[in-house]
Design an enzyme around this catalytic site. Structure first.
Site, PDB file in Angstrom:
ATOM      1  N   ASP A 109       6.155 -15.709 138.796  1.00  0.00           N
ATOM      2  CA  ASP A 109       7.221 -15.637 137.780  1.00  0.00           C
ATOM      3  C   ASP A 109       6.624 -15.914 136.400  1.00  0.00           C
ATOM      4  O   ASP A 109       6.810 -16.983 135.836  1.00  0.00           O
ATOM      5  CB  ASP A 109       8.300 -16.678 138.154  1.00  0.00           C
ATOM      6  CG  ASP A 109       9.428 -16.769 137.142  1.00  0.00           C
ATOM      7  OD1 ASP A 109       9.631 -15.815 136.373  1.00  0.00           O
ATOM      8  OD2 ASP A 109      10.108 -17.817 137.129  1.00  0.00           O
ATOM      9  N   LEU A 110       5.872 -14.936 135.886  1.00  0.00           N
ATOM     10  CA  LEU A 110       5.256 -15.127 134.566  1.00  0.00           C
ATOM     11  C   LEU A 110       5.957 -14.293 133.491  1.00  0.00           C
ATOM     12  O   LEU A 110       5.566 -14.329 132.327  1.00  0.00           O
ATOM     13  CB  LEU A 110       3.754 -14.796 134.623  1.00  0.00           C
ATOM     14  CG  LEU A 110       2.930 -15.659 135.586  1.00  0.00           C
ATOM     15  CD1 LEU A 110       1.446 -15.297 135.515  1.00  0.00           C
ATOM     16  CD2 LEU A 110       3.109 -17.148 135.309  1.00  0.00           C
ATOM     17  N   LYS A 164       7.975 -19.521 144.578  1.00  0.00           N
ATOM     18  CA  LYS A 164       7.872 -18.973 143.227  1.00  0.00           C
ATOM     19  C   LYS A 164       6.953 -19.854 142.400  1.00  0.00           C
ATOM     20  O   LYS A 164       7.136 -21.072 142.337  1.00  0.00           O
ATOM     21  CB  LYS A 164       9.268 -18.927 142.581  1.00  0.00           C
ATOM     22  CG  LYS A 164       9.261 -18.368 141.163  1.00  0.00           C
ATOM     23  CD  LYS A 164      10.670 -18.166 140.647  1.00  0.00           C
ATOM     24  CE  LYS A 164      11.277 -19.391 140.004  1.00  0.00           C
ATOM     25  NZ  LYS A 164      10.631 -19.819 138.753  1.00  0.00           N
ATOM     26  N   PRO A 184       2.842  -1.865 126.550  1.00  0.00           N
ATOM     27  CA  PRO A 184       2.788  -1.273 127.895  1.00  0.00           C
ATOM     28  C   PRO A 184       1.427  -1.399 128.567  1.00  0.00           C
ATOM     29  O   PRO A 184       1.341  -1.767 129.753  1.00  0.00           O
ATOM     30  CB  PRO A 184       3.155   0.202 127.638  1.00  0.00           C
ATOM     31  CG  PRO A 184       4.046   0.143 126.446  1.00  0.00           C
ATOM     32  CD  PRO A 184       3.492  -0.952 125.575  1.00  0.00           C
ATOM     33  N   ASN A 185       0.353  -1.126 127.840  1.00  0.00           N
ATOM     34  CA  ASN A 185      -0.977  -1.181 128.448  1.00  0.00           C
ATOM     35  C   ASN A 185      -1.296  -2.580 128.983  1.00  0.00           C
ATOM     36  O   ASN A 185      -1.787  -2.738 130.103  1.00  0.00           O
ATOM     37  CB  ASN A 185      -2.022  -0.754 127.404  1.00  0.00           C
ATOM     38  CG  ASN A 185      -3.418  -0.731 127.988  1.00  0.00           C
ATOM     39  OD1 ASN A 185      -3.692   0.011 128.926  1.00  0.00           O
ATOM     40  ND2 ASN A 185      -4.296  -1.587 127.455  1.00  0.00           N
ATOM     41  N   GLN A 200      21.731 -26.481 135.234  1.00  0.00           N
ATOM     42  CA  GLN A 200      22.264 -25.127 135.437  1.00  0.00           C
ATOM     43  C   GLN A 200      23.748 -25.153 135.093  1.00  0.00           C
ATOM     44  O   GLN A 200      24.482 -26.021 135.558  1.00  0.00           O
ATOM     45  CB  GLN A 200      22.064 -24.680 136.903  1.00  0.00           C
ATOM     46  CG  GLN A 200      20.617 -24.520 137.315  1.00  0.00           C
ATOM     47  CD  GLN A 200      19.976 -23.224 136.815  1.00  0.00           C
ATOM     48  OE1 GLN A 200      20.533 -22.531 135.946  1.00  0.00           O
ATOM     49  NE2 GLN A 200      18.803 -22.911 137.321  1.00  0.00           N
ATOM     50  N   GLY A 234      15.143 -24.384 143.367  1.00  0.00           N
ATOM     51  CA  GLY A 234      14.088 -25.332 143.024  1.00  0.00           C
ATOM     52  C   GLY A 234      14.464 -26.755 143.370  1.00  0.00           C
ATOM     53  O   GLY A 234      14.292 -27.221 144.504  1.00  0.00           O
ATOM     54  N   ARG A 235      15.034 -27.470 142.383  1.00  0.00           N
ATOM     55  CA  ARG A 235      15.251 -28.908 142.517  1.00  0.00           C
ATOM     56  C   ARG A 235      16.028 -29.358 143.753  1.00  0.00           C
ATOM     57  O   ARG A 235      15.662 -30.391 144.348  1.00  0.00           O
ATOM     58  CB  ARG A 235      15.874 -29.462 141.222  1.00  0.00           C
ATOM     59  CG  ARG A 235      14.849 -29.525 140.110  1.00  0.00           C
ATOM     60  CD  ARG A 235      15.489 -29.612 138.744  1.00  0.00           C
ATOM     61  NE  ARG A 235      16.154 -28.359 138.396  1.00  0.00           N
ATOM     62  CZ  ARG A 235      16.732 -28.130 137.226  1.00  0.00           C
ATOM     63  NH1 ARG A 235      16.746 -29.070 136.315  1.00  0.00           N
ATOM     64  NH2 ARG A 235      17.298 -26.950 136.994  1.00  0.00           N
ATOM     65  N   ARG A 244      23.304 -23.664 143.854  1.00  0.00           N
ATOM     66  CA  ARG A 244      23.452 -25.077 144.200  1.00  0.00           C
ATOM     67  C   ARG A 244      24.169 -25.217 145.534  1.00  0.00           C
ATOM     68  O   ARG A 244      25.344 -24.875 145.649  1.00  0.00           O
ATOM     69  CB  ARG A 244      24.231 -25.826 143.093  1.00  0.00           C
ATOM     70  CG  ARG A 244      23.373 -26.101 141.860  1.00  0.00           C
ATOM     71  CD  ARG A 244      22.197 -26.983 142.215  1.00  0.00           C
ATOM     72  NE  ARG A 244      21.260 -27.231 141.123  1.00  0.00           N
ATOM     73  CZ  ARG A 244      20.180 -26.496 140.846  1.00  0.00           C
ATOM     74  NH1 ARG A 244      19.891 -25.428 141.557  1.00  0.00           N
ATOM     75  NH2 ARG A 244      19.371 -26.822 139.867  1.00  0.00           N
TER      76      ARG A 244
HETATM   77  O1  C5P Z   1      15.726 -26.218 140.075  1.00  0.00           O
HETATM   78  P1  C5P Z   1      16.505 -24.935 140.002  1.00  0.00           P
HETATM   79  O2  C5P Z   1      17.067 -24.503 141.330  1.00  0.00           O
HETATM   80  O3  C5P Z   1      17.529 -24.928 138.893  1.00  0.00           O
HETATM   81  O4  C5P Z   1      15.376 -23.850 139.640  1.00  0.00           O
HETATM   82  C1  C5P Z   1      15.671 -22.510 139.391  1.00  0.00           C
HETATM   83  C2  C5P Z   1      14.410 -21.758 139.121  1.00  0.00           C
HETATM   84  O5  C5P Z   1      14.758 -20.428 138.724  1.00  0.00           O
HETATM   85  C3  C5P Z   1      13.581 -22.335 137.985  1.00  0.00           C
HETATM   86  O6  C5P Z   1      12.200 -22.059 138.272  1.00  0.00           O
HETATM   87  C4  C5P Z   1      14.027 -21.545 136.779  1.00  0.00           C
HETATM   88  O7  C5P Z   1      13.037 -21.441 135.802  1.00  0.00           O
HETATM   89  C5  C5P Z   1      14.284 -20.183 137.413  1.00  0.00           C
HETATM   90  N1  C5P Z   1      15.207 -19.324 136.672  1.00  0.00           N
HETATM   91  C6  C5P Z   1      16.486 -19.705 136.339  1.00  0.00           C
HETATM   92  N2  C5P Z   1      17.301 -18.850 135.632  1.00  0.00           N
HETATM   93  C7  C5P Z   1      16.850 -17.631 135.283  1.00  0.00           C
HETATM   94  C8  C5P Z   1      15.552 -17.230 135.619  1.00  0.00           C
HETATM   95  C9  C5P Z   1      14.745 -18.124 136.329  1.00  0.00           C
HETATM   96  O8  C5P Z   1      16.916 -20.797 136.683  1.00  0.00           O
HETATM   97  N3  C5P Z   1      17.633 -16.794 134.669  1.00  0.00           N
END
Ligand code: C5P
Length: 252
Positions: free
Chosen positions: A72-73, A45, A79-80, A207, A227-228, A198
């Site tokens: 993930d932007l 991502k 809409p356009n 989180q 992520g982490r 996790r």
């Molecule tokens: O490091 P970690 O596992 O917490 O990363 C989770 C990823 O998911 C991050 O890129 C975070 O921005 C993204 N994310 C999130 N919760 C959301 C949407 C996206 O943690 N509701």
């Protein structure tokens, strides 16, 4: 990497479900992570931080080397504009991208239709278009602040149903919401992409409401975004292997 024990097809399927968040600041770090674990995960991502620092050329580069990308932007505009951005994401070859459901049904229908038309015309693979419902950093106070009286859970369901009716492919949802969404949205094809995961070996970081990989799979998640616990691990391959093992234990 040796497979976690169990049927090879289950291990391969679980690997496809694992999306690693490349939440790093530089192309160099991102390339190192892809080289280290790219062959063991389903997709990476790329979010606002890395996209802003590295740009579209980096996204194209890694897609050309065979890496699947979830861009993930979180598009949110008229809409356009969202439809045109979606078209460029499809031309880039991303596997998945997302938009804010709170941009409304006209916006979601338009991006879904225009991207599907473009992909047919230009013979491209259509990316999965996923809606963001309520950010996990928002609570009922945040919703009230912006004029929404619904509770978070009800707003998540409302926006997810809208996304499904507008032809989007799924939603990003906290692992705590997947069970409810699976019950409420009957199409099994509607994808649930869940962050806030996790593994048992990791800390929660920031989180608040977390779930283990196994529990998330059992609750109906299609893809886990992690992520982490992976990118900050001293041994990233070991971290991925352990996560896949936890997913597999829940799949059998
Ligand atoms: O490091 P970690 O596992 O917490 O990363 C989770 C990823 O998911 C991050 O890129 C975070 O921005 C993204 N994310 C999130 N919760 C959301 C949407 C996206 O943690 N509701």
């Amino acid at each position: 990497m040796s497979e976690p024990c169990g049927a090879p097809e289950t291990a391969a399927a679980n690997r496809q479900k694992l999306i690693v968040a490349l939440d790093v600041e530089s192309v160099g770090e991102a390339r190192d992570i892809i080289a280290e674990i790219g062959h063991t995960v389903g997709a990476f991502k790329i979010g606002l931080q890395l996209f802003t620092s590295a740009g579209g050329s980096f996204v194209r580069e890694i897609i050309q080397s065979g890496t699947k990308v979830f861009l993930d932007l979180k598009f949110h505009d008229i809409p356009n504009t969202v439809a045109k951005a979606g078209i460029e994401a499809a031309r880039m070859g991303v596997w998945m991208f997302n938009v804010h459901a709170s941009g409304g049904s006209e916006m979601m229908r338009r991006v879904a239709c225009d991207v599907a038309d473009l992909c047919q015309r230009e013979e491209l693979t259509k990316p999965n278009i996923i809606a963001v419902t309520v950010l996990t950093s928002s609570d009922s106070n945040t919703l009230r602040e912006i004029g929404t009286e619904r509770e978070v859970k009800d707003q998540v369901l409302h926006l997810a149903r809208m996304a499904s009716e507008c032809g989007l492919d799924g939603v990003v949802a906290s692992a705590n919401e997947t069970g409810l969404l699976r019950e409420s949205i009957k199409s099994r094809d509607f994808l649930l992409v869940t962050p806030g995961i996790r593994p048992t070996f990791a800390t929660n970081d920031d989180q608040r409401r977390v779930m283990t990989p196994g529990a998330a799979i059992s609750s109906g998640a299609d893809y886990l975004v992690i992520g982490r616990p992976v990118i900050k691990a001293a041994d990233r391959l070991w971290a991925v292997k352990t996560i896949l093992g936890e997913m597999e234990a829940a799949s059998t």
